[in-house]
Design a protein around this motif. Structure first.
Motif, PDB file in Angstrom:
ATOM      1  N   GLN A  79       0.833  -1.212   0.000  1.00  0.00           N
ATOM      2  CA  GLN A  79       0.000   0.000   0.000  1.00  0.00           C
ATOM      3  C   GLN A  79       0.866   1.260   0.000  1.00  0.00           C
ATOM      4  OE1 GLN A  79      -2.359  -1.055   3.466  1.00  0.00           O
ATOM      5  NE2 GLN A  79      -4.152  -1.500   2.186  1.00  0.00           N
ATOM      6  N   GLY A  80       1.894   1.269   0.814  1.00  0.00           N
ATOM      7  CA  GLY A  80       2.776   2.432   0.872  1.00  0.00           C
ATOM      8  C   GLY A  80       3.489   2.678  -0.441  1.00  0.00           C
ATOM      9  N   ASP A  81       3.919   1.606  -1.085  1.00  0.00           N
ATOM     10  CA  ASP A  81       4.618   1.719  -2.368  1.00  0.00           C
ATOM     11  C   ASP A  81       3.699   2.168  -3.496  1.00  0.00           C
ATOM     12  OD1 ASP A  81       6.940   0.876  -1.111  1.00  0.00           O
ATOM     13  OD2 ASP A  81       6.886  -1.157  -1.964  1.00  0.00           O
ATOM     14  N   HIS A  82       2.384   2.009  -3.326  1.00  0.00           N
ATOM     15  CA  HIS A  82       1.423   2.329  -4.395  1.00  0.00           C
ATOM     16  C   HIS A  82       0.492   3.490  -4.026  1.00  0.00           C
ATOM     17  CE1 HIS A  82       2.909  -1.593  -5.678  1.00  0.00           C
ATOM     18  NE2 HIS A  82       2.590  -1.188  -6.891  1.00  0.00           N
ATOM     19  N   ASP A  83       0.900   4.291  -3.061  1.00  0.00           N
ATOM     20  CA  ASP A  83       0.140   5.482  -2.660  1.00  0.00           C
ATOM     21  C   ASP A  83      -1.310   5.181  -2.324  1.00  0.00           C
ATOM     22  OD1 ASP A  83       2.388   7.185  -2.953  1.00  0.00           O
ATOM     23  OD2 ASP A  83       2.025   7.291  -5.114  1.00  0.00           O
ATOM     24  N   ILE A  84      -1.503   4.091  -1.600  1.00  0.00           N
ATOM     25  CA  ILE A  84      -2.817   3.696  -1.104  1.00  0.00           C
ATOM     26  C   ILE A  84      -2.789   3.931   0.404  1.00  0.00           C
ATOM     27  CG2 ILE A  84      -4.445   1.773  -0.883  1.00  0.00           C
ATOM     28  CD1 ILE A  84      -2.868   0.404  -3.186  1.00  0.00           C
ATOM     29  N   ALA A  85      -3.929   4.267   0.981  1.00  0.00           N
ATOM     30  CA  ALA A  85      -3.992   4.423   2.435  1.00  0.00           C
ATOM     31  C   ALA A  85      -3.411   3.178   3.100  1.00  0.00           C
ATOM     32  CB  ALA A  85      -5.436   4.635   2.886  1.00  0.00           C
ATOM     33  N   VAL A  86      -2.413   3.376   3.946  1.00  0.00           N
ATOM     34  CA  VAL A  86      -1.714   2.262   4.589  1.00  0.00           C
ATOM     35  C   VAL A  86      -2.477   1.854   5.851  1.00  0.00           C
ATOM     36  CG1 VAL A  86       0.456   1.477   5.598  1.00  0.00           C
ATOM     37  CG2 VAL A  86       0.482   3.049   3.647  1.00  0.00           C
ATOM     38  N   ASP A  87      -3.378   0.872   5.675  1.00  0.00           N
ATOM     39  CA  ASP A  87      -4.172   0.404   6.809  1.00  0.00           C
ATOM     40  C   ASP A  87      -4.087  -1.104   7.003  1.00  0.00           C
ATOM     41  OD1 ASP A  87      -5.692  -0.497   4.670  1.00  0.00           O
ATOM     42  OD2 ASP A  87      -7.433   0.747   5.118  1.00  0.00           O
ATOM     43  N   GLY A  88      -3.400  -1.799   6.078  1.00  0.00           N
ATOM     44  CA  GLY A  88      -3.266  -3.242   6.195  1.00  0.00           C
ATOM     45  C   GLY A  88      -4.529  -4.004   5.841  1.00  0.00           C
ATOM     46  N   ILE A  89      -5.541  -3.301   5.352  1.00  0.00           N
ATOM     47  CA  ILE A  89      -6.812  -3.915   4.971  1.00  0.00           C
ATOM     48  C   ILE A  89      -6.889  -3.976   3.448  1.00  0.00           C
ATOM     49  CG2 ILE A  89      -9.325  -3.688   5.043  1.00  0.00           C
ATOM     50  CD1 ILE A  89      -8.929  -2.192   7.751  1.00  0.00           C
ATOM     51  N   VAL A  90      -7.249  -5.137   2.936  1.00  0.00           N
ATOM     52  CA  VAL A  90      -7.335  -5.324   1.482  1.00  0.00           C
ATOM     53  C   VAL A  90      -8.791  -5.164   1.062  1.00  0.00           C
ATOM     54  CG1 VAL A  90      -6.809  -6.830  -0.458  1.00  0.00           C
ATOM     55  CG2 VAL A  90      -5.356  -6.871   1.580  1.00  0.00           C
ATOM     56  N   GLY A  91      -9.112  -3.957   0.606  1.00  0.00           N
ATOM     57  CA  GLY A  91     -10.434  -3.645   0.078  1.00  0.00           C
ATOM     58  C   GLY A  91     -10.341  -3.478  -1.429  1.00  0.00           C
ATOM     59  N   ASP A  92     -11.363  -2.873  -2.020  1.00  0.00           N
ATOM     60  CA  ASP A  92     -11.440  -2.737  -3.477  1.00  0.00           C
ATOM     61  C   ASP A  92     -10.220  -2.056  -4.097  1.00  0.00           C
ATOM     62  OD1 ASP A  92     -13.903  -4.016  -3.523  1.00  0.00           O
ATOM     63  OD2 ASP A  92     -15.048  -2.150  -3.530  1.00  0.00           O
ATOM     64  N   ILE A  93      -9.749  -0.958  -3.501  1.00  0.00           N
ATOM     65  CA  ILE A  93      -8.635  -0.203  -4.084  1.00  0.00           C
ATOM     66  C   ILE A  93      -7.345  -1.020  -4.027  1.00  0.00           C
ATOM     67  CG2 ILE A  93      -7.214   1.883  -3.876  1.00  0.00           C
ATOM     68  CD1 ILE A  93     -10.067   2.385  -4.914  1.00  0.00           C
ATOM     69  N   THR A  94      -7.095  -1.665  -2.900  1.00  0.00           N
ATOM     70  CA  THR A  94      -5.879  -2.479  -2.784  1.00  0.00           C
ATOM     71  C   THR A  94      -5.951  -3.672  -3.724  1.00  0.00           C
ATOM     72  OG1 THR A  94      -5.547  -1.765  -0.507  1.00  0.00           O
ATOM     73  CG2 THR A  94      -4.381  -3.749  -1.201  1.00  0.00           C
ATOM     74  N   TRP A  95      -7.109  -4.331  -3.808  1.00  0.00           N
ATOM     75  CA  TRP A  95      -7.258  -5.446  -4.751  1.00  0.00           C
ATOM     76  C   TRP A  95      -6.961  -4.985  -6.180  1.00  0.00           C
ATOM     77  CZ3 TRP A  95      -6.839 -10.277  -3.919  1.00  0.00           C
ATOM     78  CH2 TRP A  95      -7.444 -10.946  -2.853  1.00  0.00           C
ATOM     79  N   LEU A  96      -7.553  -3.868  -6.575  1.00  0.00           N
ATOM     80  CA  LEU A  96      -7.356  -3.369  -7.931  1.00  0.00           C
ATOM     81  C   LEU A  96      -5.880  -3.145  -8.219  1.00  0.00           C
ATOM     82  CD1 LEU A  96      -8.503  -2.298 -10.619  1.00  0.00           C
ATOM     83  CD2 LEU A  96      -8.672  -0.067  -9.538  1.00  0.00           C
ATOM     84  N   ASN A  97      -5.183  -2.517  -7.287  1.00  0.00           N
ATOM     85  CA  ASN A  97      -3.759  -2.257  -7.479  1.00  0.00           C
ATOM     86  C   ASN A  97      -2.936  -3.534  -7.513  1.00  0.00           C
ATOM     87  OD1 ASN A  97      -2.814   0.820  -7.369  1.00  0.00           O
ATOM     88  ND2 ASN A  97      -4.748   0.593  -6.281  1.00  0.00           N
ATOM     89  N   ILE A  98      -3.282  -4.506  -6.692  1.00  0.00           N
ATOM     90  CA  ILE A  98      -2.576  -5.792  -6.731  1.00  0.00           C
ATOM     91  C   ILE A  98      -2.804  -6.470  -8.076  1.00  0.00           C
ATOM     92  CG2 ILE A  98      -2.587  -8.148  -5.794  1.00  0.00           C
ATOM     93  CD1 ILE A  98      -3.012  -6.838  -2.999  1.00  0.00           C
ATOM     94  N   ASP A  99      -4.064  -6.495  -8.527  1.00  0.00           N
ATOM     95  CA  ASP A  99      -4.388  -7.141  -9.795  1.00  0.00           C
ATOM     96  C   ASP A  99      -3.666  -6.489 -10.974  1.00  0.00           C
ATOM     97  OD1 ASP A  99      -6.053  -8.849  -8.428  1.00  0.00           O
ATOM     98  OD2 ASP A  99      -7.895  -7.804  -8.976  1.00  0.00           O
TER      99      ASP A  99
END
Length: 143
Positions: A48-68
């Motif tokens: 999350q930190g490397d991809h400018d996503i809120a760093v909360d350790g929770i994998v929601g829609d935004i984190t999933w999208l960035n991982i995919d």
């Protein structure tokens, strides 16, 4: 099409797939054992930190999208294939109106059928295999 919300304490196949995807991307979630523990949480936070996503350790829609979308390799995938490239193809196909039966990183019968419909619509050979020509069209869905 919402993917599962994952956080510390979550368990199951979706966690195992998350762990494998993070590992494939160079993050270190520990063993892909399907248990979302401290190592997986730390890997998620690092991603999350490397991809400018809120760093909360929770994998929601935004984190999933960035991982995919982080794995941009285009290996040939077909029924029986698994992993991040399958998730990316499933997500893009689904967003393009082709029902893959969900975004789970497992290339099953529903994904194969969606790929064949997609290939037909784009004038490609309808073999259900995502090779270079099909990837080119799938990747254009995200542009």
């Amino acid at each position: 099409m919402a993917e599962p919300l994952l956080k510390k304490g979550s368990s199951g196949l979706a966690v195992k797939q998350l762990q494998q995807a993070l590992s494939d991307l160079g993050y270190h979630p520990g063993a892909a054992d399907g248990q979302f523990g401290s190592k997986t949480e730390a890997a998620v936070k690092s991603f999350q930190g490397d991809h400018d996503i809120a760093v909360d350790g929770i994998v929601g829609d935004i984190t999933w999208l960035n991982i995919d979308e982080a794995d941009t390799s285009n290996p040939t995938i077909k029924k029986g294939s698994t992993g991040s490239p399958v998730r990316r193809a499933q997500k893009r196909l689904t967003l393009g109106g082709y029902d893959t039966g969900g975004v789970d990183g497992i290339f099953g019968a529903n994904t194969e059928s969606a790929v064949k419909r997609f290939q037909k619509d784009f004038g490609l050979a309808q073999d259900g295999i995502v090779g270079p020509k099909t990837w080119d069209k799938i990747d254009s869905l995200g542009d």
